[in-house]
Design a protein around this motif. Structure first.
Motif, PDB file in Angstrom:
ATOM      1  N   LEU A  78       5.819  20.413  61.267  1.00 40.38           N
ATOM      2  CA  LEU A  78       6.987  20.558  62.144  1.00 40.38           C
ATOM      3  C   LEU A  78       6.685  20.026  63.542  1.00 40.38           C
ATOM      4  CD1 LEU A  78       8.374  24.102  61.222  1.00 40.38           C
ATOM      5  CD2 LEU A  78       8.990  21.872  60.264  1.00 40.38           C
ATOM      6  N   VAL A  79       5.455  20.288  64.020  1.00 43.66           N
ATOM      7  CA  VAL A  79       5.065  19.775  65.339  1.00 43.66           C
ATOM      8  C   VAL A  79       5.032  18.248  65.317  1.00 43.66           C
ATOM      9  CG1 VAL A  79       3.214  19.689  67.054  1.00 43.66           C
ATOM     10  CG2 VAL A  79       3.770  21.847  65.931  1.00 43.66           C
ATOM     11  N   GLY A  84       4.854  15.643  68.274  1.00 45.61           N
ATOM     12  CA  GLY A  84       3.747  16.330  68.921  1.00 45.61           C
ATOM     13  C   GLY A  84       2.518  16.392  68.044  1.00 45.61           C
ATOM     14  N   LEU A  85       1.561  17.196  68.466  1.00 47.35           N
ATOM     15  CA  LEU A  85       0.317  17.383  67.714  1.00 47.35           C
ATOM     16  C   LEU A  85      -0.288  18.708  68.166  1.00 47.35           C
ATOM     17  CD1 LEU A  85      -1.314  15.754  65.608  1.00 47.35           C
ATOM     18  CD2 LEU A  85      -2.779  14.990  67.494  1.00 47.35           C
ATOM     19  N   LEU A 137       6.338  21.789  81.231  1.00 48.52           N
ATOM     20  CA  LEU A 137       5.371  21.278  82.201  1.00 48.52           C
ATOM     21  C   LEU A 137       4.995  19.827  81.948  1.00 48.52           C
ATOM     22  CD1 LEU A 137       3.014  24.386  82.493  1.00 48.52           C
ATOM     23  CD2 LEU A 137       5.071  23.841  83.815  1.00 48.52           C
ATOM     24  N   LYS A 138       5.473  19.274  80.832  1.00 49.34           N
ATOM     25  CA  LYS A 138       5.260  17.868  80.496  1.00 49.34           C
ATOM     26  C   LYS A 138       3.775  17.505  80.353  1.00 49.34           C
ATOM     27  CE  LYS A 138       9.677  17.323  80.780  1.00 49.34           C
ATOM     28  NZ  LYS A 138      10.490  17.238  79.532  1.00 49.34           N
ATOM     29  N   VAL A 139       2.975  18.462  79.885  1.00 50.65           N
ATOM     30  CA  VAL A 139       1.575  18.179  79.586  1.00 50.65           C
ATOM     31  C   VAL A 139       1.516  17.506  78.215  1.00 50.65           C
ATOM     32  CG1 VAL A 139      -0.730  19.162  79.275  1.00 50.65           C
ATOM     33  CG2 VAL A 139       0.867  20.193  80.913  1.00 50.65           C
ATOM     34  N   PRO A 140       0.768  16.423  78.067  1.00 55.73           N
ATOM     35  CA  PRO A 140       0.665  15.778  76.741  1.00 55.73           C
ATOM     36  C   PRO A 140       0.200  16.775  75.681  1.00 55.73           C
ATOM     37  CG  PRO A 140      -0.286  14.369  78.429  1.00 55.73           C
ATOM     38  CD  PRO A 140       0.027  15.679  79.092  1.00 55.73           C
ATOM     39  N   PRO A 141       0.808  16.750  74.483  1.00 55.94           N
ATOM     40  CA  PRO A 141       0.441  17.721  73.446  1.00 55.94           C
ATOM     41  C   PRO A 141      -1.055  17.762  73.149  1.00 55.94           C
ATOM     42  CG  PRO A 141       2.395  16.501  72.796  1.00 55.94           C
ATOM     43  CD  PRO A 141       1.897  15.857  74.052  1.00 55.94           C
TER      44      PRO A 141
END
Length: 343
Positions: A78-79, A84-85, A137-141
């Motif tokens: 789902l991620v 995402g990851l 916060l828009k931090v990369p996954p």
């Protein structure tokens, strides 16, 4: 133009290119069938290595071991579906296992189920932190979930002082150790979970929203999808799935360790990708993911029977991911056929 279904949700399948819809459906089905076919072929071929392999009891053992990866890969899938990851799953497996043995243990009695629900709630809360970090916060996954993994692993280490204590509650032992009609109960659970996961991902409004967000966030936002919530929820589900896998491992081994989740991160991604999902999001099938999990488990069983160490399994899994990514690239198969014709 976005179509509206009878339940009031946007019909994103109708929004997609009508020329590609049938092809995508057929491709997903073919991917799942191929993966399941490879699993069966590997089981049959394994009898050439040892007569003990490929037997009915061995098949049941493979399905039992695959149940951990199927549950974990549902959340990871789902991620990945929304682009995402989740790299925090190993630490959350450990957290789920450690909290289960410490809080529930073997003497929890009637409080076992509420305590297990509390453990899942704690894991889900960690997933919510991941989701907030990635979405708000828009931090990369990759960075967010890795940081969470390190933090949770450190907390688990401090919480246990390096040595987890306690044993499995009876309900988890019953799930992982008992049989009905000669078939382990966990195999029935695996089938039920696979069906439920397939329905959620492919036949619910939430599932369609996940596909829409993974395909195009802007288009999904214009169509009225709550993009932030839809993108955040998979991290919560993934964390809860990882915590439940920790519980299952406790029932299987009757105890917890601080490294119990370390070997599951790469396979959870590999199962999703092998099953036909795009690592960039927007496409995937849980049926294919189940097949990928069973294939990887079968492969690991055969490798163990041959006597190869864990390093070879990791190398093979990494190679499979690379091959699957190449095969899923648009036009890759067409270019291969074109070059073959030229030669």
């Amino acid at each position: 133009m976005t179509m509206i279904q009878q339940d009031g949700s946007p019909d994103f399948a109708a929004t997609a290119d009508p020329r590609s819809g049938g092809r995508r459906l057929e491709r997903g089905t073919v991917n799942a069938l191929v993966v399941f076919g490879l699993s069966i072929a590997l089981v049959v071929a394994s009898r050439m290595i040892s007569p003990a392999l490929g037997s009915w009891s061995q098949v049941l053992t493979i399905l039992t071991l695959a149940s951990f990866l199927v549950v974990l890969s549902f959340g990871q899938g789902l991620v990945i579906l929304v682009g995402g990851l989740d790299l925090s799953v190993p630490a959350l497996i450990t957290l789920g296992g450690v909290l289960t043995t410490t809080w529930a243990g073997a003497d929890a009695g009637v409080l076992t189920v509420p305590i297990l629900a509390l453990v899942l709630g704690v894991c889900a809360l960690v997933g919510l932190v991941n989701g907030i970090g990635v979405v708000l916060l828009k931090v990369p996954p990759f960075i967010m979930t890795m940081a969470t993994s390190i933090t949770v692993a450190s907390v688990a280490l401090g919480f246990t002082s390096g040595t987890p204590r306690g044993a499995s509650p009876a309900v988890l032992l019953d799930l992982m150790k008992t049989s009905w009609a000669g078939v382990p109960v966990v195999v029935f659970f695996l089938v039920a979970f696979a069906i439920a996961g397939w329905i959620v991902q492919s036949h619910t409004v939430f599932g369609r929203q996940l596909f829409a967000v993974g395909t195009s966030r802007e288009a999904a936002r214009i169509a009225g999808v709550p993009v932030g919530r839809v993108e955040m929820l998979p991290y919560v589900i993934s964390a809860a799935c990882a915590g439940f896998v920790g519980m299952m491992l406790v029932g299987y081994a009757n105890g917890a360790t601080l490294r119990m989740g370390d070997s599951y991160m790469l396979p959870s991604i590999a199962a999703v990708v092998i099953g036909g999902s795009s690592i960039l999001g927007g496409s995937g099938s849980f049926v294919g993911t189940v097949g990928g999990a069973i294939l990887l488990t079968t492969l690991g069983t055969v490798i163990a029977a041959i006597g190869l160490d864990q390093g070879w399994r990791t190398i093979i899994e990494g190679s499979i991911i690379i091959l699957a990514l190449l095969a899923l690239r648009e036009g890759f198969a067409s270019r291969i056929r074109l070059r073959a014709k030229r030669h």
